[in-house]
Enzyme design. Structure first.
Site, mmCIF file in Angstrom:
data_model
loop_
_atom_site.group_PDB
_atom_site.id
_atom_site.type_symbol
_atom_site.label_atom_id
_atom_site.label_comp_id
_atom_site.label_asym_id
_atom_site.label_seq_id
_atom_site.Cartn_x
_atom_site.Cartn_y
_atom_site.Cartn_z
ATOM 1 N N THR A 1 21.947 23.899 8.321
ATOM 2 C CA THR A 1 21.775 23.574 6.908
ATOM 3 C C THR A 1 22.653 24.438 6.019
ATOM 4 O O THR A 1 23.007 25.571 6.389
ATOM 5 C CB THR A 1 20.299 23.776 6.502
ATOM 6 O OG1 THR A 1 20.161 23.681 5.074
ATOM 7 C CG2 THR A 1 19.786 25.150 6.932
ATOM 8 N N TYR B 1 12.688 29.139 5.603
ATOM 9 C CA TYR B 1 13.450 28.023 6.187
ATOM 10 C C TYR B 1 14.903 28.438 6.436
ATOM 11 O O TYR B 1 15.458 28.191 7.515
ATOM 12 C CB TYR B 1 13.396 26.820 5.244
ATOM 13 C CG TYR B 1 14.309 25.678 5.642
ATOM 14 C CD1 TYR B 1 14.012 24.881 6.739
ATOM 15 C CD2 TYR B 1 15.455 25.393 4.906
ATOM 16 C CE1 TYR B 1 14.847 23.842 7.110
ATOM 17 C CE2 TYR B 1 16.287 24.352 5.270
ATOM 18 C CZ TYR B 1 15.986 23.573 6.365
ATOM 19 O OH TYR B 1 16.814 22.542 6.735
#
Length: 358
Positions: A127, A170
């Site tokens: 990501t 995350y």
């Protein structure tokens, strides 16, 4: 000779089902490992089964289950590892679960692959959050979007030379997975590589507020529901249509022996960069009315500007996006509108049947 199988973890999800469909359409055997925890993914699995029958094998399991992952990698030549916890908000609520899925789950995949006499290749979707909040990036407001003051960054986007700066649990868990996959090429000679993804969109995406924002905005608009913008709505992302991403995966697989041990930024690039406000304008043109909007506070780790510099992957493989943002958003809008209409018709027919039964 038995044809080798490709394993896709999280293969019933949005990206996984699109890749599985492409591979199966080419006659390749695909094994999907998925715990079916994300709403809507059963529909993707059903669609794949209807389209491809016995070429598709499904394993209902969780990447946190090392034994199940180890078994699923038997007879596999290539692994696409997409199974993940995907939302910053969820990671803040339950950082341990986020770590177990994203970091430990990835280690389970890598170790299962390493245990094989010939280790399969592993491609991970990481990501843009591994670059943190990008708070040092000086921005100006142009129209209804943020743009970097640095003209070079504005022209090319964020490159892989950008220092890693994990922000949010995350970001930490995906960043851990990202670095393990890169290192297994260095430490063990395995054929591994990473895509650091920006915003992917397209058919088979059932967007939520926390992930899949393009589909989420369209769905809310189609249902006449209010959209919440966290911050001012001028934050910018580059969006990439899922068919173009699948092209990139296949090129990465073909070139993996040469590219192993590298991480590539992957998205639509500056030519496909839009702000949240820009998307509302597009939806208004497609839908005929502007969605209702509410505003709320900025969320942890939300970058005001992130656009991928994909030039490294383009130089290595010749890849470039084929579907522009305007065309892609219209395609997704039509797909979601058709689904919405079908569901409304089915609900209406059900009401008629129920009424007739009295």
């Amino acid at each position: 000779m038995t044809q080798a199988t490709t394993l896709i973890t999280g293969g019933a999800g949005f990206v996984g089902s699109n890749l599985a469909h492409r591979l199966l359409s080419q006659g390749r055997r695909v094994r999907v490992l998925d715990n079916l925890s994300r709403p809507g993914v059963e529909q993707n699995l059903q669609w794949l089964r209807q389209q491809h029958g016995s070429l598709l094998e499904f394993v209902r399991a969780d990447v946190r289950d090392g034994a199940a992952v180890n078994q699923a990698i038997n007879g596999v030549q290539q692994v696409f590892h997409f199974a993940a916890q995907v939302a910053v908000t969820t990671s803040l609520e339950n950082p341990r679960e986020d770590f177990d899925i994203n970091a430990l789950g990835t280690l389970n995949v890598l170790e299962a692959a390493r245990a094989r006499p010939v280790a399969p290749g592993v491609i991970l979707t990481s990501t843009n959050k591994v670059y943190g909040g990008l708070e040092d990036l000086e921005l100006s407001v142009q129209g209804q979007r943020y743009l970097p003051v640095d003209t070079q960054v504005a022209g090319t986007g964020i490159g892989e030379s950008r220092p890693l700066d994990f922000h949010s649990p995350y970001g930490c868990s995906k960043g851990t997975a990202d670095q393990y996959v890169v290192d297994y090429a260095r430490s063990y000679g395995m054929t591994t590589l990473v895509f650091r993804m920006s915003c992917i969109y397209g058919p088979r995406q059932f967007g939520t507020e926390d992930q899949g924002w393009v589909a989420h905005f369209i769905l809310r608009a189609l249902r006449g529901e209010r959209i919440t913008l966290y911050g001012d709505g001028m934050q910018v992302r580059d969006i990439l249509y899922v068919d173009d991403l699948v092209d990139a995966f296949l090129l990465a697989e073909q070139n993996a022996p040469r590219l192993k041990g590298r991480a590539f930024n992957m998205g639509g690039g500056p030519g496909n960069a839009i702000s949240l406000q820009d998307l509302l304008d597009r939806i208004e043109r497609l839908h005929g009315k502007r969605p209702s909007v509410a505003f709320d506070a900025w969320r942890t780790g939300d970058q005001r500007y992130y656009v991928s510099d994909t030039s490294a992957f383009q130089r290595e493989t010749g890849w470039e996006p084929q579907v522009g943002a305007e065309e892609g958003i219209a395609l997704l809008f039509d797909w979601l509108a058709a689904r919405q209409e079908k569901r409304s018709s089915a609900a209406l027919a059900s009401e008629v049947v129920t009424a007739g039964a009295h």
